[in-house]
Design a protein around this motif. Sequence first.
Motif, PDB file in Angstrom:
ATOM      1  N   SER A   1       1.152  -1.158  -0.219  1.00 41.63           N
ATOM      2  CA  SER A   1       0.006   0.191  -0.010  1.00 41.63           C
ATOM      3  C   SER A   1       1.160   1.199  -0.293  1.00 41.63           C
ATOM      4  O   SER A   1       2.035   1.454   0.505  1.00 41.63           O
ATOM      5  N   LEU A   2       0.463   2.475  -1.022  1.00 38.37           N
ATOM      6  CA  LEU A   2       1.314   3.751  -0.547  1.00 38.37           C
ATOM      7  C   LEU A   2       0.239   5.024  -0.833  1.00 38.37           C
ATOM      8  O   LEU A   2      -0.525   4.750  -1.938  1.00 38.37           O
ATOM      9  N   ASN A   3       0.135   5.592   0.117  1.00 37.97           N
ATOM     10  CA  ASN A   3      -0.374   6.549   0.321  1.00 37.97           C
ATOM     11  C   ASN A   3       0.235   7.823   0.275  1.00 37.97           C
ATOM     12  O   ASN A   3       1.419   7.954   0.829  1.00 37.97           O
ATOM     13  N   CYS A   4       0.241   8.940  -0.587  1.00 30.80           N
ATOM     14  CA  CYS A   4       0.249   9.829  -0.682  1.00 30.80           C
ATOM     15  C   CYS A   4      -0.585  11.050  -0.497  1.00 30.80           C
ATOM     16  O   CYS A   4      -1.580  11.096  -1.900  1.00 30.80           O
ATOM     17  N   TYR A   5       0.151  12.091  -0.011  1.00 33.33           N
ATOM     18  CA  TYR A   5      -0.901  13.042   0.280  1.00 33.33           C
ATOM     19  C   TYR A   5      -0.659  14.130  -0.232  1.00 33.33           C
ATOM     20  O   TYR A   5      -1.559  15.596   0.061  1.00 33.33           O
ATOM     21  N   LYS A   6       0.105  13.832  -1.926  1.00 32.27           N
ATOM     22  CA  LYS A   6       0.816  15.641  -2.354  1.00 32.27           C
ATOM     23  C   LYS A   6       0.314  14.684  -4.282  1.00 32.27           C
ATOM     24  O   LYS A   6      -0.818  14.110  -4.264  1.00 32.27           O
ATOM     25  N   ASN A   7       1.356  14.835  -5.170  1.00 29.36           N
ATOM     26  CA  ASN A   7       1.486  14.384  -5.467  1.00 29.36           C
ATOM     27  C   ASN A   7       2.384  13.234  -5.763  1.00 29.36           C
ATOM     28  O   ASN A   7       3.615  13.778  -5.926  1.00 29.36           O
ATOM     29  N   ILE A   8       2.379  12.588  -7.160  1.00 24.21           N
ATOM     30  CA  ILE A   8       3.352  11.560  -7.466  1.00 24.21           C
ATOM     31  C   ILE A   8       3.565  12.341  -8.660  1.00 24.21           C
ATOM     32  O   ILE A   8       2.831  11.994 -10.001  1.00 24.21           O
ATOM     33  N   THR A   9       5.585  12.093  -9.168  1.00 29.26           N
ATOM     34  CA  THR A   9       6.406  12.064 -10.535  1.00 29.26           C
ATOM     35  C   THR A   9       6.442  10.937 -10.960  1.00 29.26           C
ATOM     36  O   THR A   9       7.502  10.848 -10.117  1.00 29.26           O
ATOM     37  N   SER A  10       6.430  10.260 -11.750  1.00 31.95           N
ATOM     38  CA  SER A  10       7.417   9.264 -11.925  1.00 31.95           C
ATOM     39  C   SER A  10       7.743   8.565 -13.459  1.00 31.95           C
ATOM     40  O   SER A  10       6.697   8.907 -14.101  1.00 31.95           O
TER      41      SER A  10
ATOM     42  N   TYR B   1       7.512   5.511 -14.585  1.00 38.06           N
ATOM     43  CA  TYR B   1       6.819   3.597 -14.527  1.00 38.06           C
ATOM     44  C   TYR B   1       6.580   3.502 -13.447  1.00 38.06           C
ATOM     45  O   TYR B   1       6.724   3.799 -12.264  1.00 38.06           O
ATOM     46  N   ILE B   2       4.876   3.232 -13.142  1.00 40.37           N
ATOM     47  CA  ILE B   2       4.721   2.814 -11.583  1.00 40.37           C
ATOM     48  C   ILE B   2       3.695   1.824 -12.294  1.00 40.37           C
ATOM     49  O   ILE B   2       2.228   1.710 -13.020  1.00 40.37           O
ATOM     50  N   LYS B   3       3.998   0.533 -11.338  1.00 38.45           N
ATOM     51  CA  LYS B   3       3.089  -0.901 -11.736  1.00 38.45           C
ATOM     52  C   LYS B   3       3.144  -1.256 -10.065  1.00 38.45           C
ATOM     53  O   LYS B   3       3.057  -1.024  -9.266  1.00 38.45           O
ATOM     54  N   SER B   4       1.796  -1.062  -9.815  1.00 44.40           N
ATOM     55  CA  SER B   4       0.518  -1.976  -8.696  1.00 44.40           C
ATOM     56  C   SER B   4      -0.027  -2.522  -8.254  1.00 44.40           C
ATOM     57  O   SER B   4      -0.717  -2.923  -9.067  1.00 44.40           O
ATOM     58  N   TYR B   5       0.497  -3.759  -7.743  1.00 39.99           N
ATOM     59  CA  TYR B   5      -0.265  -4.929  -7.571  1.00 39.99           C
ATOM     60  C   TYR B   5      -1.164  -4.825  -5.975  1.00 39.99           C
ATOM     61  O   TYR B   5      -2.016  -5.696  -5.637  1.00 39.99           O
ATOM     62  N   GLY B   6      -0.941  -3.747  -5.717  1.00 40.08           N
ATOM     63  CA  GLY B   6      -2.168  -3.596  -4.377  1.00 40.08           C
ATOM     64  C   GLY B   6      -2.635  -1.871  -4.630  1.00 40.08           C
ATOM     65  O   GLY B   6      -3.723  -1.895  -5.542  1.00 40.08           O
ATOM     66  N   GLU B   7      -2.584  -1.297  -3.533  1.00 31.32           N
ATOM     67  CA  GLU B   7      -3.301  -0.228  -2.950  1.00 31.32           C
ATOM     68  C   GLU B   7      -2.506   0.972  -3.258  1.00 31.32           C
ATOM     69  O   GLU B   7      -1.599   1.433  -2.900  1.00 31.32           O
ATOM     70  N   LEU B   8      -2.803   1.627  -4.301  1.00 30.01           N
ATOM     71  CA  LEU B   8      -3.011   3.306  -4.447  1.00 30.01           C
ATOM     72  C   LEU B   8      -3.351   4.153  -4.536  1.00 30.01           C
ATOM     73  O   LEU B   8      -4.308   3.863  -5.002  1.00 30.01           O
ATOM     74  N   THR B   9      -3.611   5.465  -3.152  1.00 29.40           N
ATOM     75  CA  THR B   9      -3.842   6.381  -3.074  1.00 29.40           C
ATOM     76  C   THR B   9      -3.100   7.731  -2.648  1.00 29.40           C
ATOM     77  O   THR B   9      -2.184   7.715  -3.095  1.00 29.40           O
ATOM     78  N   VAL B  10      -3.891   8.759  -4.093  1.00 28.15           N
ATOM     79  CA  VAL B  10      -2.809   9.896  -3.955  1.00 28.15           C
ATOM     80  C   VAL B  10      -3.948  10.649  -4.148  1.00 28.15           C
ATOM     81  O   VAL B  10      -5.012  10.845  -4.357  1.00 28.15           O
ATOM     82  N   LYS B  11      -3.958  12.108  -3.088  1.00 30.79           N
ATOM     83  CA  LYS B  11      -4.333  13.136  -2.452  1.00 30.79           C
ATOM     84  C   LYS B  11      -4.526  13.867  -4.167  1.00 30.79           C
ATOM     85  O   LYS B  11      -6.284  14.716  -3.846  1.00 30.79           O
ATOM     86  N   GLU B  12      -3.518  14.342  -4.511  1.00 27.84           N
ATOM     87  CA  GLU B  12      -3.623  15.012  -5.786  1.00 27.84           C
ATOM     88  C   GLU B  12      -3.617  14.686  -6.987  1.00 27.84           C
ATOM     89  O   GLU B  12      -4.010  13.680  -7.438  1.00 27.84           O
ATOM     90  N   ASN B  13      -2.010  14.691  -7.419  1.00 26.18           N
ATOM     91  CA  ASN B  13      -2.334  14.215  -9.193  1.00 26.18           C
ATOM     92  C   ASN B  13      -1.038  13.515  -9.324  1.00 26.18           C
ATOM     93  O   ASN B  13      -0.459  13.373  -8.505  1.00 26.18           O
TER      94      ASN B  13
END
Length: 168
Positions: free
Chosen positions: A58-67, A69-81
Amino acid sequence: VLKVNGSTCIEGNFACNELKVNGDLTIKGNCDINTLVVNGEMKSLSNMKCNNVTIRGSLNCYKNITSQYIKSYGELTVKENIESEIVNIEGKIVCEGLLNAEEVVIAPMGRCKCNEIGASNIEVTNPKGIFKNNLFFGRVKSIDCNLIEGDTISLIYSNVKNIRGKSI
Protein backbone atom coordinates in the motif's frame (compact mmCIF):
# COMPACT_ATOMS: atom_id res chain seq x y z
CA VAL A 1 19.74 -0.09 -1.35
CA LEU A 2 17.90 1.13 1.72
CA LYS A 3 15.50 -1.44 3.21
CA VAL A 4 12.78 -0.70 5.76
CA ASN A 5 11.73 -3.89 7.55
CA GLY A 6 10.23 -2.41 10.71
CA SER A 7 8.44 0.85 11.39
CA THR A 8 10.23 4.09 10.40
CA CYS A 9 9.33 7.78 10.25
CA ILE A 10 11.49 10.29 8.34
CA GLU A 11 10.80 13.85 9.48
CA GLY A 12 12.26 15.86 6.56
CA ASN A 13 13.00 15.55 2.86
CA PHE A 14 14.34 12.21 1.66
CA ALA A 15 16.44 11.19 -1.34
CA CYS A 16 17.97 7.85 -2.29
CA ASN A 17 18.71 5.68 -5.30
CA GLU A 18 16.81 2.54 -4.26
CA LEU A 19 14.26 2.04 -1.46
CA LYS A 20 12.55 -1.21 -0.54
CA VAL A 21 9.75 -1.00 2.04
CA ASN A 22 8.82 -4.32 3.64
CA GLY A 23 7.51 -2.79 6.85
CA ASP A 24 5.87 0.55 7.58
CA LEU A 25 7.39 3.87 6.41
CA THR A 26 6.17 7.46 6.79
CA ILE A 27 8.02 10.31 5.08
CA LYS A 28 6.96 13.82 6.11
CA GLY A 29 9.02 15.77 3.52
CA ASN A 30 9.47 15.59 -0.24
CA CYS A 31 10.79 12.31 -1.68
CA ASP A 32 13.26 11.87 -4.52
CA ILE A 33 13.70 8.14 -5.13
CA ASN A 34 15.01 6.47 -8.27
CA THR A 35 13.61 2.96 -7.68
CA LEU A 36 10.85 2.40 -5.11
CA VAL A 37 9.47 -1.03 -4.17
CA VAL A 38 6.66 -1.12 -1.59
CA ASN A 39 5.82 -4.58 -0.23
CA GLY A 40 4.48 -3.23 3.06
CA GLU A 41 2.94 0.16 3.77
CA MET A 42 4.31 3.57 2.81
CA LYS A 43 2.87 6.99 3.53
CA SER A 44 4.24 10.19 1.98
CA LEU A 45 2.90 13.46 3.40
CA SER A 46 4.43 15.58 0.63
CA ASN A 47 5.42 15.33 -3.06
CA MET A 48 7.07 12.24 -4.49
CA LYS A 49 9.45 12.15 -7.45
CA CYS A 50 10.51 8.69 -8.64
CA ASN A 51 11.74 6.90 -11.72
CA ASN A 52 10.28 3.42 -11.18
CA VAL A 53 7.59 2.54 -8.63
CA THR A 54 6.42 -1.01 -7.88
CA ILE A 55 3.68 -1.55 -5.29
CA ARG A 56 2.72 -4.93 -3.86
CA GLY A 57 1.43 -3.46 -0.61
CA SER A 58 0.00 0.00 0.00
CA LEU A 59 1.27 3.47 -1.00
CA ASN A 60 -0.57 6.55 0.25
CA CYS A 61 0.62 9.94 -1.03
CA TYR A 62 -0.95 13.10 0.39
CA LYS A 63 0.33 15.33 -2.46
CA ASN A 64 1.60 14.53 -6.01
CA ILE A 65 3.52 11.63 -7.52
CA THR A 66 5.76 12.17 -10.55
CA SER A 67 7.32 9.02 -12.01
CA GLN A 68 8.36 7.46 -15.31
CA TYR A 69 6.77 4.10 -14.55
CA ILE A 70 4.22 2.98 -11.93
CA LYS A 71 3.23 -0.68 -11.54
CA SER A 72 0.85 -1.57 -8.72
CA TYR A 73 -0.45 -4.97 -7.65
CA GLY A 74 -1.71 -3.54 -4.35
CA GLU A 75 -3.30 -0.26 -3.34
CA LEU A 76 -2.31 3.23 -4.53
CA THR A 77 -3.98 6.31 -3.01
CA VAL A 78 -3.01 9.83 -4.12
CA LYS A 79 -4.70 12.97 -2.74
CA GLU A 80 -3.61 15.21 -5.63
CA ASN A 81 -2.13 14.27 -9.05
CA ILE A 82 -0.21 11.43 -10.68
CA GLU A 83 2.14 12.30 -13.56
CA SER A 84 3.85 9.39 -15.32
CA GLU A 85 4.76 7.91 -18.69
CA ILE A 86 3.25 4.47 -17.96
CA VAL A 87 0.77 3.55 -15.22
CA ASN A 88 -0.19 -0.11 -14.87
CA ILE A 89 -2.59 -0.99 -12.02
CA GLU A 90 -3.72 -4.52 -11.12
CA GLY A 91 -5.39 -3.71 -7.83
CA LYS A 92 -6.93 -0.64 -6.28
CA ILE A 93 -6.29 3.00 -7.17
CA VAL A 94 -7.77 6.18 -5.73
CA CYS A 95 -6.58 9.44 -7.29
CA GLU A 96 -8.45 12.56 -6.16
CA GLY A 97 -6.82 14.75 -8.82
CA LEU A 98 -5.60 14.06 -12.37
CA LEU A 99 -3.95 10.83 -13.43
CA ASN A 100 -1.90 11.98 -16.44
CA ALA A 101 0.24 9.54 -18.44
CA GLU A 102 1.13 8.41 -21.93
CA GLU A 103 -0.32 4.95 -21.26
CA VAL A 104 -2.76 3.87 -18.51
CA VAL A 105 -3.87 0.26 -17.97
CA ILE A 106 -6.12 -0.47 -14.99
CA ALA A 107 -7.39 -3.92 -14.00
CA PRO A 108 -9.56 -2.88 -11.05
CA MET A 109 -9.84 -5.04 -7.97
CA GLY A 110 -12.13 -3.40 -5.48
CA ARG A 111 -13.80 -0.03 -5.94
CA CYS A 112 -11.35 2.27 -7.71
CA LYS A 113 -11.79 6.00 -8.20
CA CYS A 114 -9.99 8.65 -10.23
CA ASN A 115 -11.29 12.18 -10.58
CA GLU A 116 -9.78 12.56 -14.08
CA ILE A 117 -7.66 10.38 -16.35
CA GLY A 118 -5.80 11.88 -19.29
CA ALA A 119 -3.56 9.75 -21.54
CA SER A 120 -2.87 8.81 -25.13
CA ASN A 121 -3.90 5.19 -24.50
CA ILE A 122 -6.32 4.22 -21.72
CA GLU A 123 -7.52 0.70 -21.00
CA VAL A 124 -9.68 -0.55 -18.15
CA THR A 125 -9.64 -4.31 -18.36
CA ASN A 126 -10.44 -7.51 -16.51
CA PRO A 127 -7.99 -8.61 -13.78
CA LYS A 128 -5.88 -11.57 -14.88
CA GLY A 129 -4.56 -14.70 -13.21
CA ILE A 130 -5.16 -15.94 -9.70
CA PHE A 131 -5.93 -12.45 -8.35
CA LYS A 132 -9.11 -11.85 -10.37
CA ASN A 133 -11.39 -13.00 -7.51
CA ASN A 134 -9.14 -11.99 -4.62
CA LEU A 135 -10.99 -11.77 -1.29
CA PHE A 136 -8.59 -9.01 -0.09
CA PHE A 137 -10.06 -6.55 -2.61
CA GLY A 138 -13.58 -8.00 -2.59
CA ARG A 139 -15.62 -9.09 -5.55
CA VAL A 140 -16.36 -5.56 -6.80
CA LYS A 141 -14.25 -4.66 -9.83
CA SER A 142 -15.02 -1.14 -11.00
CA ILE A 143 -13.64 2.33 -11.50
CA ASP A 144 -15.57 5.58 -11.00
CA CYS A 145 -14.33 8.63 -12.86
CA ASN A 146 -15.59 12.15 -13.61
CA LEU A 147 -13.63 12.53 -16.87
CA ILE A 148 -11.57 10.26 -19.12
CA GLU A 149 -9.83 11.95 -22.04
CA GLY A 150 -7.45 10.26 -24.48
CA ASP A 151 -6.73 9.22 -28.04
CA THR A 152 -7.53 5.50 -27.71
CA ILE A 153 -9.91 4.42 -24.92
CA SER A 154 -11.10 0.89 -24.07
CA LEU A 155 -13.33 0.50 -20.99
CA ILE A 156 -15.11 -2.21 -19.02
CA TYR A 157 -16.10 -2.14 -15.34
CA SER A 158 -16.29 1.66 -15.62
CA ASN A 159 -18.67 4.34 -14.41
CA VAL A 160 -17.57 7.53 -16.19
CA LYS A 161 -19.49 10.82 -16.34
CA ASN A 162 -17.65 12.29 -19.38
CA ILE A 163 -15.52 10.54 -22.02
CA ARG A 164 -13.58 12.34 -24.76
CA GLY A 165 -11.41 10.56 -27.29
CA LYS A 166 -10.62 9.81 -30.92
CA SER A 167 -11.26 6.06 -30.69
CA ILE A 168 -13.54 4.78 -27.93
